[in-house]
Design a protein around this motif. Structure first.
Motif, mmCIF file in Angstrom:
data_model
loop_
_atom_site.group_PDB
_atom_site.id
_atom_site.type_symbol
_atom_site.label_atom_id
_atom_site.label_comp_id
_atom_site.label_asym_id
_atom_site.label_seq_id
_atom_site.Cartn_x
_atom_site.Cartn_y
_atom_site.Cartn_z
ATOM 1 N N PRO A 76 0.833 -1.209 0.000
ATOM 2 C CA PRO A 76 0.000 0.000 0.000
ATOM 3 C C PRO A 76 0.864 1.254 0.000
ATOM 4 O O PRO A 76 1.901 1.321 0.673
ATOM 5 N N THR A 77 0.457 2.250 -0.771
ATOM 6 C CA THR A 77 1.044 3.579 -0.659
ATOM 7 C C THR A 77 -0.101 4.579 -0.529
ATOM 8 O O THR A 77 -1.273 4.216 -0.647
ATOM 9 N N GLU A 78 0.239 5.828 -0.293
ATOM 10 C CA GLU A 78 -0.813 6.837 -0.189
ATOM 11 C C GLU A 78 -1.458 7.129 -1.541
ATOM 12 O O GLU A 78 -2.564 7.671 -1.602
ATOM 13 N N THR A 79 -0.773 6.781 -2.648
ATOM 14 C CA THR A 79 -1.311 7.059 -3.984
ATOM 15 C C THR A 79 -2.221 5.923 -4.421
ATOM 16 O O THR A 79 -3.433 6.077 -4.488
ATOM 17 N N TYR A 99 -2.255 1.195 -4.624
ATOM 18 C CA TYR A 99 -1.546 -0.023 -4.225
ATOM 19 C C TYR A 99 -0.525 -0.385 -5.305
ATOM 20 O O TYR A 99 -0.818 -0.321 -6.510
ATOM 21 N N HIS A 137 3.052 6.537 2.943
ATOM 22 C CA HIS A 137 2.266 5.565 3.697
ATOM 23 C C HIS A 137 3.149 4.864 4.738
ATOM 24 O O HIS A 137 4.245 4.389 4.415
ATOM 25 N N THR A 159 -7.077 1.048 -5.528
ATOM 26 C CA THR A 159 -6.914 1.921 -4.370
ATOM 27 C C THR A 159 -7.455 1.270 -3.097
ATOM 28 O O THR A 159 -7.531 1.921 -2.058
ATOM 29 N N CYS A 177 -6.534 3.949 -0.159
ATOM 30 C CA CYS A 177 -5.468 4.909 -0.428
ATOM 31 C C CYS A 177 -5.984 6.336 -0.256
ATOM 32 O O CYS A 177 -7.036 6.692 -0.785
#
Length: 307
Positions: free
Chosen positions: A25-28, A30, A119, A147, A169
Motif C-alpha cells: 500500500p502507498t498513499e497514492t 496499491y 504511507h 486503491t 489509499c
C-alpha cells in the motif's frame, strides 16, 4: 498467496529479498513491489501486469539519503524533495553510475524515477528491506489502478508471495512525475500540483521531450471494460454515471465539489460502476485547475482521448 491474509512488514521484506512480488500500500495507489536491483524480480512484475518493457518503473526508497544513492540531485531536485517528501511526488533524475536499480527497471534509460512514499506501511517495508523497491500500480496493464486491498489482490494477488492491507489509499491517483534534466518538465500530473511545484522551482515545460521517462503516459490507460464518456451532464439509458457536485447519485465523486475527495474515489468508483456491466460509464465535467488537471488526465486516458 492466501488472499484472506495480510502479511507482516517482516514477511514482506523477506519476500522482496527472496526475489518475490509483494502487494504494497502507498498513499497514492496499491503497488506491485519487487527488489529494484533484481532483474528477475522486475521481469516478474512486467509479466504479472502484462506491462510493456519500454515503460520505466519508479524506484521507491525510504528517505532522501537513500534516493541520493541511486540518482544525481541538483538544487531543484533537493528543494522539491525537501518540500514534498515523503509524499506523492516522483523525480526523474540522472542515474548514478553505481546505482543498484537494474537496467530493466529503468527501461534502458540513463535516468531513474525515484520517490519516497508517505504511507507508514510502505515506509516500514522499505526500512526493513534496506534497498530500492519498484512498485507500479498493482493492476493488470491498462486497467484502473487499485486503491483498495481487495482490488489489488483481485488484479495481481495470484502473482505475489505477500500482501499488506493498508486501507483505502488516501490520495487515490498515481504520483506527480517531474523530470529535472535540462528544463524542468511535468511528465504526469498528480496530487502535488503544477502550481505547487512552480512555486518552488519556477515554470514547468511541457512533457513531450521526456515523456518516455515516465510511466502512465500511454494514450489508453486506467481503463475499465466499459467505454468511458466524459463531460456528461446526465447518463444515457444503460450508462453508469460518476457525478461531481450536489445531487443524489450512486457514485458521486464529491457532492461538495472537493477535488481531493474526487481523486480519492475515482478509480474505486470506476471499478464499482464497471461491475454493473453498463453500456458505458459517463463522467460529469471535472474542473481542470489544481488537482483537476490530474483527474482529467486519468479520465482522458481511461476514455482513450489522448493521442
Amino acid at each position: 498467496m492466501d488472499a484472506t491474509r495480510t502479511a507482516s512488514v517482516e514477511e514482506a521484506a523477506a519476500a522482496l529479498g527472496a526475489g518475490r512480488l509483494v502487494i504494497l500500500p502507498t498513499e497514492t495507489v496499491y503497488g506491485l513491489a519487487a527488489d529494484a536491483s533484481n532483474p528477475g524480480a522486475v521481469a516478474a512484475i512486467f509479466e504479472a501486469k502484462g506491462r510493456p518493457r519500454f515503460n520505466p518503473l519508479i524506484s521507491h526508497v525510504a528517505d532522501l539519503e537513500a534516493a541520493e544513492r541511486i540518482a544525481v540531485f541538483d538544487i531543484r531536485a533537493r528543494r522539491l524533495a525537501e518540500r514534498f517528501w515523503p509524499g506523492p511526488l516522483t523525480l526523474v533524475l540522472p542515474v548514478r553510475a553505481d546505482t543498484p536499480v537494474c537496467d530493466l527497471a529503468r527501461a534502458g534509460l540513463e535516468t531513474v524515477a525515484v520517490r519516497v512514499p508517505a504511507h507508514p506501511l510502505a515506509r516500514a517495508v522499505l526500512q526493513a528491506f534496506g534497498g530500492p523497491v519498484v512498485a507500479p500500480s498493482a493492476n493488470r496493464s491498462g486497467r484502473p489502478s487499485p486503491t483498495t486491498f481487495a482490488d489489488a489482490v483481485e488484479e495481481t494477488g495470484a502473482a505475489t508471495a505477500a500482501a499488506l492491507d493498508g486501507g483505502p489509499c488516501e490520495v487515490g491517483l498515481e504520483s506527480t512525475v517531474v523530470a529535472l534534466l535540462d528544463e524542468a518538465r511535468l511528465l504526469r500530473p498528480g496530487a502535488v500540483t503544477r502550481a505547487e511545484i512552480e512555486a518552488e522551482i519556477g515554470p514547468l515545460a511541457e512533457a513531450e521531450a521526456d515523456a518516455r521517462r515516465s510511466p502512465g503516459r500511454l494514450a489508453r490507460h486506467y481503463s475499465p471494460k466499459a467505454p468511458v464518456r466524459l463531460d456528461a451532464t446526465a447518463p444515457q439509458p444503460g450508462e453508469a454515471y460518476l457525478a461531481f457536485g450536489p445531487g443524489e447519485h450512486r457514485w458521486n465523486l464529491s457532492p461538495a465539489g472537493d477535488l481531493r475527495q474526487a481523486a480519492a474515489r475515482l478509480f474505486a468508483y470506476l471499478r464499482e460502476a464497471d461491475r454493473t456491466d453498463p453500456t458505458a460509464i459517463a463522467v460529469a465535467p471535472i474542473p481542470h485547475e489544481g488537482l483537476g488537471e490530474a483527474i482529467n488526465d486519468r479520465l482522458k486516458r481511461a476514455a482513450g482521448y489522448v493521442g
